[in-house]
Write a protein that holds these residues in place. Structure first.
Motif, short mmCIF file in Angstrom:
data_model
loop_
_atom_site.label_atom_id
_atom_site.label_comp_id
_atom_site.label_asym_id
_atom_site.label_seq_id
_atom_site.Cartn_x
_atom_site.Cartn_y
_atom_site.Cartn_z
N GLU A 45 24.17 14.98 1.58
CA GLU A 45 24.01 13.89 2.55
C GLU A 45 22.81 13.02 2.13
N ALA A 46 23.01 11.70 2.09
CA ALA A 46 22.02 10.80 1.49
C ALA A 46 20.80 10.58 2.37
N CYS A 47 20.98 10.32 3.67
CA CYS A 47 19.85 9.98 4.52
C CYS A 47 18.85 11.13 4.66
N GLY A 48 19.31 12.35 4.47
CA GLY A 48 18.40 13.50 4.54
C GLY A 48 17.81 13.88 3.20
N SER A 49 18.09 13.08 2.16
CA SER A 49 17.63 13.44 0.82
C SER A 49 16.20 12.99 0.52
N VAL A 50 15.70 12.01 1.27
CA VAL A 50 14.35 11.50 1.02
C VAL A 50 13.38 12.20 1.97
N PRO A 51 12.40 12.94 1.43
CA PRO A 51 11.44 13.64 2.29
C PRO A 51 10.69 12.67 3.22
N ARG A 52 10.37 13.14 4.41
CA ARG A 52 9.66 12.30 5.38
C ARG A 52 8.33 11.80 4.82
N SER A 53 7.63 12.63 4.06
CA SER A 53 6.34 12.21 3.49
C SER A 53 6.51 11.02 2.55
N MET A 54 7.61 10.99 1.80
CA MET A 54 7.86 9.87 0.90
C MET A 54 8.25 8.62 1.68
N LEU A 55 9.02 8.79 2.74
CA LEU A 55 9.40 7.64 3.56
C LEU A 55 8.17 6.98 4.18
N LYS A 56 7.20 7.78 4.61
CA LYS A 56 5.98 7.21 5.19
C LYS A 56 5.22 6.38 4.16
N ASP A 57 5.25 6.81 2.90
CA ASP A 57 4.57 6.09 1.84
C ASP A 57 5.34 4.84 1.44
N LEU A 58 6.66 4.93 1.42
CA LEU A 58 7.49 3.81 1.01
C LEU A 58 7.63 2.74 2.09
N LEU A 59 7.48 3.14 3.35
CA LEU A 59 7.65 2.22 4.49
C LEU A 59 6.37 2.22 5.34
N PRO A 60 5.27 1.68 4.82
CA PRO A 60 3.99 1.75 5.55
C PRO A 60 4.04 1.06 6.91
N GLY A 61 4.91 0.09 7.08
CA GLY A 61 4.99 -0.62 8.35
C GLY A 61 5.45 0.24 9.51
N GLY A 69 9.07 7.82 -8.61
CA GLY A 69 8.79 9.10 -7.98
C GLY A 69 9.96 9.59 -7.14
N LEU A 70 10.58 8.68 -6.39
CA LEU A 70 11.74 9.05 -5.59
C LEU A 70 12.92 9.41 -6.48
N ALA A 71 13.13 8.68 -7.56
CA ALA A 71 14.22 8.99 -8.48
C ALA A 71 14.06 10.39 -9.06
N GLU A 72 12.85 10.76 -9.41
CA GLU A 72 12.60 12.11 -9.94
C GLU A 72 12.92 13.17 -8.89
N THR A 73 12.56 12.89 -7.63
CA THR A 73 12.85 13.84 -6.55
C THR A 73 14.36 14.02 -6.36
N LEU A 74 15.10 12.93 -6.39
CA LEU A 74 16.55 13.01 -6.23
C LEU A 74 17.19 13.76 -7.40
N ASN A 75 16.65 13.57 -8.60
CA ASN A 75 17.17 14.29 -9.75
C ASN A 75 16.92 15.79 -9.63
N GLU A 76 15.74 16.15 -9.13
CA GLU A 76 15.43 17.57 -8.92
C GLU A 76 16.38 18.18 -7.89
N GLN A 77 16.71 17.43 -6.86
CA GLN A 77 17.64 17.94 -5.85
C GLN A 77 19.03 18.19 -6.45
N LEU A 78 19.46 17.33 -7.35
CA LEU A 78 20.76 17.49 -7.99
C LEU A 78 20.79 18.75 -8.87
N ASN A 79 19.66 19.15 -9.36
CA ASN A 79 19.61 20.30 -10.27
C ASN A 79 19.11 21.57 -9.61
N GLU A 80 19.01 21.57 -8.28
CA GLU A 80 18.58 22.79 -7.59
C GLU A 80 19.65 23.87 -7.67
#
Length: 293
Positions: free
Chosen positions: A58-74, A282-293
């Motif tokens: 599932e895509a929307c749950g693939s980005v950690p909350r900590s990364m979303l806070k950094d990517l969306l400072p607003g 950084g996010l791309a690396e995280t998604l790649n790691e998830q694919l290889n878990e």
């Protein structure tokens, strides 16, 4: 006493039975390989290997909350309930979530607005002679070429060098709708100008500079089996500056796109290439790691 009548023997019938039996037993070989009994034809035809991935997470749950806070400072300045809604994201509309999934997020602050999009496509080859991974490689190469890049340029251009024919097309979905101005034709900005930041302007990159060396659109060594980065600066509306950084990579038969956009709220400030590229990679690396878990 009369002798018993002898049964008639038909040679042609016996020969026909032999041919029929031989034909029924010669249609397939071991391990599911198909045998070609026609003279001069190949003896066997082996189907290509299926892809490593048979489904997608599932895509929307693939980005950690900590990364979303950094990517969306607003989002940090929003009430808690609105923050939760922003971080949930909006799922892309797809007809088969085992073949394609995606999600997008956006948030604004007084200084800038940010938007994030991820897209994951599981490629399937319908040609029995072509593997899913090989088909995905062909799809990836099309996206890389559309960005004006080449992993192996026969003309001698160093790998990853933008070409003059770059199109700046929509590399995330392959629809060619355009993500901004063409690569190789519009000067990229991202470094301070000689005059420095205008007095009173918020932190960021003033207009009038060029992209620092090493930050141009280019082929990447990671993540995945193949990857490239695109960086497009465009005008948003009358004067506001908008930068879109995209990282596209292939892992076996899955192609992933990360697109991160920042639009400045101030006319003199250009979103910084290095910061946006670091976050997108950084996010791309995280998604790649998830694919290889």
């Amino acid at each position: 006493m009369q002798p018993k009548a002898r049964k008639a023997y038909v040679p042609g019938l016996a020969a026909l039975l032999v041919v029929v039996v031989a034909g029924c037993s010669g249609g397939s070989g071991a391990d599911g390989a198909v045998t070609d009994t026609k003279p001069g034809g190949p003896t066997t035809a082996t189907a290509a290997q299926p892809g490593k991935y048979r489904t997608l997470r599932e895509a929307c749950g693939s980005v950690p909350r900590s990364m979303l806070k950094d990517l969306l400072p607003g989002a940090a300045s929003l009430p808690e309930d609105q923050q939760a809604k922003v971080y949930e994201g909006t799922a892309s509309v797809t007809y088969d979530t085992d073949r394609r999934v995606g999600c997008s997020w956006k948030a604004a602050s007084p200084d800038a607005s940010n938007q994030l999009m991820i897209d994951l496509e599981r490629v399937v080859s319908y040609d029995p002679a072509v593997s899913d991974a090989d088909r995905a490689q062909a799809v990836y190469t099309t996206k890389e070429t559309a960005a004006g890049l080449s992993s192996a340029d026969a003309s001698g251009t160093p790998s990853g060098t933008p070409t003059a024919s770059g199109s700046g097309t929509d590399i995330g979905t392959g629809t060619g709708t355009g993500a901004g101005t063409a690569l190789g034709t519009t000067p990229q900005t991202g470094a301070p100008s000689a005059s420095g930041t205008p007095s009173g302007a918020p932190s960021g990159t003033p207009s009038g500079g060029t992209t620092p060396d090493g930050l141009e659109p280019r082929v990447l060594d990671s993540p995945g089996d193949n990857a490239f980065l695109d960086d497009v600066l465009a005008r948003a509306g009358a004067a506001a500056q908008r930068r879109t950084v995209s990282v596209v990579f292939r892992t076996s038969n899955v192609i992933v796109t990360v697109r991160y956009t920042e639009q400045s709220a101030h006319l003199a400030v250009v979103p910084d290439s290095e910061e946006l590229q670091d976050k997108a990679r950084g996010l791309a690396e995280t998604l790649n790691e998830q694919l290889n878990e």
